[in-house]
Scaffold this motif. Structure first.
Motif, PDB file in Angstrom:
ATOM      1  N   GLU A   1       1.404   7.172 -10.436  1.00  0.00           N
ATOM      2  CA  GLU A   1       0.227   6.898 -11.252  1.00  0.00           C
ATOM      3  C   GLU A   1      -0.656   8.130 -11.423  1.00  0.00           C
ATOM      4  O   GLU A   1      -1.154   8.411 -12.521  1.00  0.00           O
ATOM      5  CB  GLU A   1      -0.577   5.749 -10.638  1.00  0.00           C
ATOM      6  N   GLU A   2      -0.834   8.879 -10.343  1.00  0.00           N
ATOM      7  CA  GLU A   2      -1.685  10.066 -10.436  1.00  0.00           C
ATOM      8  C   GLU A   2      -1.009  11.189 -11.210  1.00  0.00           C
ATOM      9  O   GLU A   2      -1.673  11.996 -11.864  1.00  0.00           O
ATOM     10  CB  GLU A   2      -2.079  10.536  -9.035  1.00  0.00           C
TER      11      GLU A   2
ATOM     12  N   ARG B   1      -1.497  10.277 -14.920  1.00  0.00           N
ATOM     13  CA  ARG B   1      -2.876  10.505 -15.367  1.00  0.00           C
ATOM     14  C   ARG B   1      -3.158  11.975 -15.670  1.00  0.00           C
ATOM     15  O   ARG B   1      -4.068  12.295 -16.431  1.00  0.00           O
ATOM     16  CB  ARG B   1      -3.856   9.993 -14.303  1.00  0.00           C
TER      17      ARG B   1
ATOM     18  N   SER C   1       0.854  -1.170   0.000  1.00  0.00           N
ATOM     19  CA  SER C   1       0.000   0.000   0.000  1.00  0.00           C
ATOM     20  C   SER C   1       0.894   1.226   0.000  1.00  0.00           C
ATOM     21  O   SER C   1       1.761   1.361   0.866  1.00  0.00           O
ATOM     22  CB  SER C   1      -0.899   0.032   1.242  1.00  0.00           C
TER      23      SER C   1
ATOM     24  N   LYS D   1      -9.875  12.741  -8.205  1.00  0.00           N
ATOM     25  CA  LYS D   1      -9.935  11.575  -7.330  1.00  0.00           C
ATOM     26  C   LYS D   1      -9.796  12.004  -5.867  1.00  0.00           C
ATOM     27  O   LYS D   1      -8.769  11.760  -5.231  1.00  0.00           O
ATOM     28  CB  LYS D   1      -8.839  10.577  -7.699  1.00  0.00           C
TER      29      LYS D   1
ATOM     30  N   THR E   1     -11.115  10.961  -3.057  1.00  0.00           N
ATOM     31  CA  THR E   1     -10.949   9.888  -2.059  1.00  0.00           C
ATOM     32  C   THR E   1      -9.533   9.340  -2.093  1.00  0.00           C
ATOM     33  O   THR E   1      -8.890   9.160  -1.051  1.00  0.00           O
ATOM     34  CB  THR E   1     -11.956   8.756  -2.315  1.00  0.00           C
ATOM     35  N   THR E   2      -9.030   9.067  -3.276  1.00  0.00           N
ATOM     36  CA  THR E   2      -7.663   8.560  -3.429  1.00  0.00           C
ATOM     37  C   THR E   2      -6.650   9.562  -2.897  1.00  0.00           C
ATOM     38  O   THR E   2      -5.676   9.192  -2.233  1.00  0.00           O
ATOM     39  CB  THR E   2      -7.364   8.272  -4.905  1.00  0.00           C
ATOM     40  N   ALA E   3      -6.869  10.839  -3.174  1.00  0.00           N
ATOM     41  CA  ALA E   3      -5.908  11.881  -2.798  1.00  0.00           C
ATOM     42  C   ALA E   3      -5.698  11.973  -1.297  1.00  0.00           C
ATOM     43  O   ALA E   3      -4.624  12.383  -0.838  1.00  0.00           O
ATOM     44  CB  ALA E   3      -6.368  13.228  -3.342  1.00  0.00           C
ATOM     45  N   LYS E   4      -6.693  11.585  -0.513  1.00  0.00           N
ATOM     46  CA  LYS E   4      -6.558  11.650   0.938  1.00  0.00           C
ATOM     47  C   LYS E   4      -5.523  10.665   1.464  1.00  0.00           C
ATOM     48  O   LYS E   4      -5.003  10.835   2.561  1.00  0.00           O
ATOM     49  CB  LYS E   4      -7.908  11.387   1.605  1.00  0.00           C
ATOM     50  N   GLU E   5      -5.231   9.633   0.675  1.00  0.00           N
ATOM     51  CA  GLU E   5      -4.372   8.548   1.141  1.00  0.00           C
ATOM     52  C   GLU E   5      -2.982   8.545   0.522  1.00  0.00           C
ATOM     53  O   GLU E   5      -2.162   7.687   0.858  1.00  0.00           O
ATOM     54  CB  GLU E   5      -5.049   7.203   0.848  1.00  0.00           C
ATOM     55  N   ILE E   6      -2.716   9.454  -0.379  1.00  0.00           N
ATOM     56  CA  ILE E   6      -1.430   9.435  -1.078  1.00  0.00           C
ATOM     57  C   ILE E   6      -0.748  10.797  -1.007  1.00  0.00           C
ATOM     58  O   ILE E   6      -1.356  11.794  -0.630  1.00  0.00           O
ATOM     59  CB  ILE E   6      -1.594   9.039  -2.550  1.00  0.00           C
TER      60      ILE E   6
END
Length: 340
Positions: free
Chosen positions: A250-251, A254, A175, A286, A288-293
């Motif tokens: 990855e982000e 994109r 992760s 994104k 939701t994704t941004a909160k974790e990366i």
């Protein structure tokens, strides 16, 4: 509407105070709009030593391209750095694969990805740029090309990295972690992933950039992030400026992040505001994704003005010019700003 600031405004990141204290740090009032050239900037605290090496070339009137190659080779060779170069953590199959790209003031560029057995991918990337009609070589082809150019193969998996890989195999969970780059130098630090991106302007006002990484620890074999991709991990336009990225590639891919930052500067954005807009686009697409990366961008314009912005707090960048060779600056971030 964006704010076309003539002066950079940088705020301290509370979580990074301890890490930054051993370096020279700057306040917003101490930053002038156009620093004396030449200048070199790079991501993270290991950029300090990388910048110093680049400065040896820049201070003698050398070319920015030579400076950035020499500079990023320092973390590539650092046996304590597990996110860049020969001491990088392997993929899930226990294979160390390296990525890098380089770009000069003429728009020439070279790149290698998923390359094994070669300690300095940035040098191979430059050779791809200068010795072939191509931009990118990957995998076995990149390693073969390097050997043909006189570079020796060598085993990159260090005993320490192999030990960590075998420990990871017990659970084999992956992760992406955010803001763990600074943990790599601490005993018991978490697995980490990152890169060094470097941008330089030489005494003639020409811009070049370099980006190099060992990629995410324990990634899928064959995974390639943004670091070796021109326009994502690095982009230079000598009429405008340059940009580089750090974090979860990855982000960045994109959103073609570094190209976006340079194009925003072309439209009149300051380097910091251009980086901020690129971050905001990732978050908007994104949330939701941004909160974790973590994703961060670093940029410099033709005048020598520089700035950075990240999703999460904790990102820092190093600056080296005629005034100081060991300045580390805490970058602003979306979630830090949101808390205000």
């Amino acid at each position: 509407m964006f704010n076309r600031r003539k002066f950079l405004k940088l705020s301290a990141v509370t979580a990074s105070v301890t890490a930054l204290s051993k370096y020279n740090t700057v306040k917003a009032a101490d930053l002038v709009a156009a620093p004396n050239l030449p200048i070199v900037i790079s991501t993270w605290d290991f950029g300090i030593q990388a910048n110093k090496e680049a400065w040896k070339t820049l201070s003698k009137g050398g070319r920015a391209l030579d400076a950035v190659e020499a500079g990023v080779k320092i973390p590539e060779a650092d046996m304590k750095n597990h996110t860049v170069g020969r001491a990088g953590y392997p993929d899930r199959d226990g294979r160390v694969t390296l990525d890098a790209c380089i770009m000069d003031e003429f728009g020439n560029c070279g790149s290698v990805a998923a390359m094994e057995d070669i300690a300095h991918p940035i040098t191979v990337a430059r050779l791809v740029m200068e010795k072939t009609p191509h931009v990118m070589l990957v995998g076995d082809g990149a390693s073969q090309f390097a050997v043909e150019q006189g570079i020796k193969r060598e085993k990159l998996l260090t005993p320490e990295s192999e030990k960590e890989w075998k420990k990871w195999l017990l659970k084999a969970e992956y992760s992406p972690k955010m803001n763990i780059e600074n943990a790599q130098h601490r005993p018991g630090g978490k697995y980490n992933h990152d890169t060094i991106g470097m941008l330089a302007i030489d005494a003639k006002g020409n811009i070049s950039g370099a980006c190099t990484t060992s990629g995410m620890a324990f990634k899928l074999h064959g995974r390639v992030g943004d670091s070796p991709i021109i326009g994502a991990g690095l982009y230079v336009d000598n009429e405008v400026g340059g940009a580089t990225s750090t974090g979860v590639g990855e982000e960045v891919i994109r959103n073609v992040g570094s190209f976006l930052v340079v194009e925003l500067m072309r439209q009149g954005y300051s380097p910091e505001d251009a980086c901020k807009e690129a971050v905001n686009r990732i978050i908007k697409k994104k949330p939701t994704t941004a909160k974790e990366i973590q994703v961060g961008f670093l940029a410099i314009n033709k005048k020598g003005e520089y700035g950075a912005y990240a999703i999460q707090e904790g990102f820092s960048f190093a600056v080296c010019d005629s005034k100081s060779q060991d300045t580390l600056i805490p970058g602003k971030s979306f979630y830090k700003d949101e808390k205000k």
